[in-house]
Design a protein around this motif. Structure first.
Motif: not given
Lengths: 408, 408
Positions: B193-221
């Protein structure tokens, strides 16, 4: 899902659970023969024969068989047990008939003498490889000890001696006797055209001659012997404990599965909390194996040699407690969830359903839907499990252990 | 099947492929972090952290976590790679919300110091165990050799030294930096039930603080280095060959998968017919691993030390032939059937779809249905594969081998 079945005039049964919404189709031949149907002289012939089917027919070389499977992208396999030899595949719906036809060809193999001689070496190496795996060897040897003279004690692989002495002529004789169409079931599941499969089977299999394919059936309570073998190269103690259980024909097999889960599931079971979680044993698991007219519960436990005695004491304590007090409502509820989720998730793929469908027919000539199985599991009460514990006393077990000389 | 998605205000993305006809539901957190996001000083922290999540939260002990999973019958697991840490489960539909809620709790772990100290021993033993498996070690070490200073060369497990020196404080710092909600995806599939999962995630995860999560990206041969190590205890030669390939963001990844299947599938491939079928090698397989901005094709080959030179000559001959003549229509057709049948059969279970759904979003922020993937595979032509061979020359490889001293 729709169940369909028919029987050819030579006795070959075709069963199907059709689900046209499935993305794949699965099919397999279930041949009702295995090591229990062998004499000790030809022990291992069923498994050896399973290998030989992939060596081709009078029209197909092994190379052509390999390429024929390969070109369809089929996921295919075969397996031999004490009482069944099965050949099965899962494919995209457009290849169901092509792969089914390929199986019908392989089920009438050439059994060429030179292939037989070469494959004999492969089988001998396989026996050696398994003998080197103590976790496998201890269970296999315990089974032989438990079943004593009962044919279910015959090793599936056979021995280096029986395989070495086996002749291609003996294999051919066994093949024609046991691979009679009235001794096998062609099962198919998922996105398949039942009528087309039946027409194909009629064309390809109706000339196969039926035969008399008896099997010696009897229940056996086990030898209850206890033995230990020393292996210098081991650093761990490997223990197998085996006790009698209900057969595949017995409705109580669902309750027996639940009991095995309560006692010895990988996590959260009595074994887990008493031995694995406190690191007394590295692994401790109980399985239920139900067969034709007989069954066993068996446990495999691995621990340090120093802990071997303690492990046996704990195991006996668990068996005593079960005999005295039975299982709890909480344990049964958890075990039901585990079995229902495994059963349900497996059944989402035609390949997962195939094994249930085929074996249900082989053993009981019945169709059972997923819903039937779910209902049967849900209906089990604590009293059902406790009645089983009273009738099949876990303490009346056979035991076989292997480990290093340092333990006593 | 219906695709749905939403994003919480803190950046946590929730994606779902809803199929109310499915018998089970699956869900998982896909955290975009792994060994490539570690400095060498804390190498192995991602994998160690994955273990620590199961040690509980401020409210839940490890025992309670274990029992909570157990009571639902969930099939659950977790895994860490160079760039992802995933936590997932499949359950009966009635337990989807309960298990999702459990994951939301575990994703904010206690990371207790005493648990950290005990688990450090488990990780150290795991490193030792894998080091003892030459088929694993040869690939892992080849990857480090191939990637040289590129972060994709970091070992997932870390080393005994880095794990030994790691502090709980370093792990906590890494956790808060990388397990930000905007660096993860909550994916769910099947009967949910997508709506129920979203409501649960909103309740449980919305207090988690976002952050800056960079990753070094490059192709390598790749470094193209060649090395061999002697191990006295081995009786077989283990060879890994690694060459550059396309990334997860590159549409040509379907063609690259087909190329790997043509060259090195378990059966019916060029490797199979040239080395495995004639028993020159015991196993020879090529895999394609596509990552963030970079990819590799790698082969693992095991043979007798006497055959090592011959195996390398044959492999080079296959690569030369591919560069000269490319692949054939027949090979491509077979490889398509294999990939389509594996893809289709896997996708029949919500658990199988989950991994596709989650990774597609993590890497491309796109939804792709099974039909999209099937169409993409079917559309590949011989010319597409041959263009890849021209651009990513298989002969420009890194090689690492381990084997006994007797070989040279």
């Amino acid at each position: 899902m729709e169940f369909k079945h028919t029987t050819l005039s030579n006795g070959l049964v075709i069963v199907a659970e059709v689900n046209t919404a499935a993305l794949s189709g699965a099919m397999g031949f279930f041949v009702r023969t295995g090591s229990r149907d062998e004499t000790l002289e030809i022990n291992g012939v069923s498994h050896f024969l399973e290998h030989m089917l992939f060596k081709g027919t009078d029209e197909l070389t092994a190379l052509e068989v390999n390429k024929a499977f390969d070109s369809t992208g089929a996921k295919f396999n075969a397996g031999t047990s004490e009482e069944n030899t099965i050949y099965y595949a899962a494919v995209l719906p457009e290849y169901v008939l092509e792969v089914t036809e390929l199986w019908t060809k392989l089920l009438r193999p050439a059994l060429r003498g030179d292939d037989f001689d070469i494959e004999k070496n492969v089988i001998t190496e396989e026996i050696a490889m398994y003998k080197d795996m103590p976790q496998w060897d201890v269970v296999d040897t315990c089974k032989t000890l438990h079943f004593a003279d009962h044919p279910c004690g015959h090793s599936v692989l056979g021995t280096v001696e029986t395989i070495g002495a086996l002749t291609a002529e003996q294999m051919r004789e066994y093949f024609y006797r046991r691979y009679a169409p009235n001794n096998m079931v062609l099962a198919c599941c998922g996105n398949i055209d039942f009528d087309a499969v039946c027409a194909l089977a009629e064309k390809k299999c109706s000339a196969w001659a039926p035969g008399d394919t008896p099997r010696t059936l009897s229940f056996f309570g086990g030898s209850r012997e206890k033995q230990r073998q020393t292996r210098e190269n081991l650093v761990r103690e490997h223990i197998c404990i085996m006790s009698p259980a209900v057969s595949m024909q017995d409705e109580r097999r669902y309750a027996m599965s639940l009991l095995a889960t309560i006692v010895g599931d990988d996590t959260g079971s009595r074994y887990f909390w008493a031995m694995v979680d406190p690191a007394i044993a590295e692994t401790a698991a109980m399985q239920f194996d139900s067969m034709d007219s007989v069954g066993v519960l068996y446990s495999y436990i691995r621990c340090s040699p120093e802990n071997a005695k303690r492990v046996l004491d704990i195991t006996r304590g668990i068996f005593d407690d079960l005999a005295d007090k039975g299982v709890t409502e909480g344990e049964l509820g958890k075990a039901k969830n585990k079995i229902l989720s495994a059963l349900t998730i497996r059944s989402e793929q035609p390949m997962g359903r195939l094994v249930n469908l085929g074996f249900n027919w082989v053993y009981t000539q019945q169709y059972r839907s997923v819903a039937d199985d779910v209902a049967a599991v849900k209906a089990i009460a604590v009293a059902d499990i406790n009645a089983l514990i009273a009738e099949f006393d876990l303490r009346e077990f056979t035991r076989f252990s292997i480990g290093p000389a340092s333990a006593d």
